[in-house]
Write a protein that holds these residues in place. Structure first.
Motif, short mmCIF file in Angstrom:
data_model
loop_
_atom_site.label_atom_id
_atom_site.label_comp_id
_atom_site.label_asym_id
_atom_site.label_seq_id
_atom_site.Cartn_x
_atom_site.Cartn_y
_atom_site.Cartn_z
N LEU A 1 0.84 -1.20 0.00
CA LEU A 1 0.00 0.00 0.00
C LEU A 1 0.87 1.25 0.00
O LEU A 1 0.55 2.25 -0.64
CB LEU A 1 -0.93 -0.01 1.22
N ALA A 2 1.99 1.17 0.70
CA ALA A 2 2.91 2.31 0.76
C ALA A 2 3.53 2.60 -0.60
O ALA A 2 3.95 3.74 -0.87
CB ALA A 2 4.02 2.03 1.77
N ASP A 3 3.58 1.61 -1.49
CA ASP A 3 4.17 1.81 -2.81
C ASP A 3 3.19 2.38 -3.83
O ASP A 3 3.57 2.75 -4.94
CB ASP A 3 4.74 0.48 -3.35
N VAL A 4 1.91 2.43 -3.45
CA VAL A 4 0.89 3.00 -4.35
C VAL A 4 1.06 4.51 -4.37
O VAL A 4 1.39 5.12 -3.36
CB VAL A 4 -0.53 2.63 -3.84
N GLU A 5 0.83 5.11 -5.54
CA GLU A 5 0.94 6.56 -5.63
C GLU A 5 -0.21 7.22 -4.86
O GLU A 5 -1.30 6.66 -4.80
CB GLU A 5 0.92 7.00 -7.09
#
Length: 200
Positions: A123-127
């Motif tokens: 989720l942290a890697d989603v823009e």
């Protein structure tokens, strides 16, 4: 802790689960108060990071339909209750954990669904939402421009065809005038020949 006080804590945790867009469970063993304060601040406005009692949190989780969080509620546990965009908070937790490896993400709840630590990291890697919306708007504008071009192409083709027909019409008129003049000349010549023959 008296029963009434426990009930109040359970109610508070239950309310936080219900009002938050996400909740991330972490183990904070070995972190200083200053580090935990830094993490709280990095989560963003409206979000909070609280140390919780596992037994009371299990009861609250059951009340909101997240009994599957029970296995994560062991050892020293703190929960980040996120009010805003879960992606932004997940990035803050991930970045903090990189510089403070004692923070361990156990899992959590994101928009009503229980997730594991890998999903929190993903989720942290989603823009961020704003970036995704901007990209979507750009894609839609591009598609609208293409659609406008497609709608405009047949109209311009019809206009070119009409112009070509308009140009062809006077040319045909000129050709028929030449044909009429030639026919008149032929008739005059034939009449002259007949007249000459009759005088002979």
């Amino acid at each position: 802790m008296p029963t009434q006080a426990k009930a109040a804590v359970i109610d508070e945790i239950t309310e936080r689960f219900q009002s938050s867009s996400a909740a991330v469970l972490t183990e904070y063993r070995g972190l200083t108060v200053a580090q935990l304060t830094q993490l709280r601040r990095s989560l963003g406005e409206g979000s909070s990071y609280a140390v919780v009692k596992n037994t009371l949190t299990k009861r609250a989780a059951e009340q909101v339909g997240h009994a599957d969080l029970a296995p994560l509620l062991n050892g020293p546990t703190a929960i980040a209750f996120i009010e805003g965009d879960p992606v932004t908070a997940a990035k803050a937790i991930r970045d903090f954990a990189r510089t403070n490896p004692l923070l361990v993400v156990k899992g959590g709840v994101v928009e009503g669904r229980t997730v594991g630590p890998a999903e929190v990291t993903a989720l942290a890697d989603v823009e961020p939402r704003e970036v995704l919306l901007a990209k979507l708007a750009g894609a839609m504008m591009g598609n609208l421009s293409k659609a406008a071009g497609l709608f405009q192409a047949p109209l311009s083709q019809v206009a070119r065809l009409a112009a070509a027909l308009q140009e062809k019409k006077p040319a045909e008129g000129a050709d028929s005038a030449v044909d009429t003049a030639a026919a008149d000349t032929t008739t005059d010549t034939a009449d002259a020949a007949d007249a000459a023959a009759s005088t002979d």
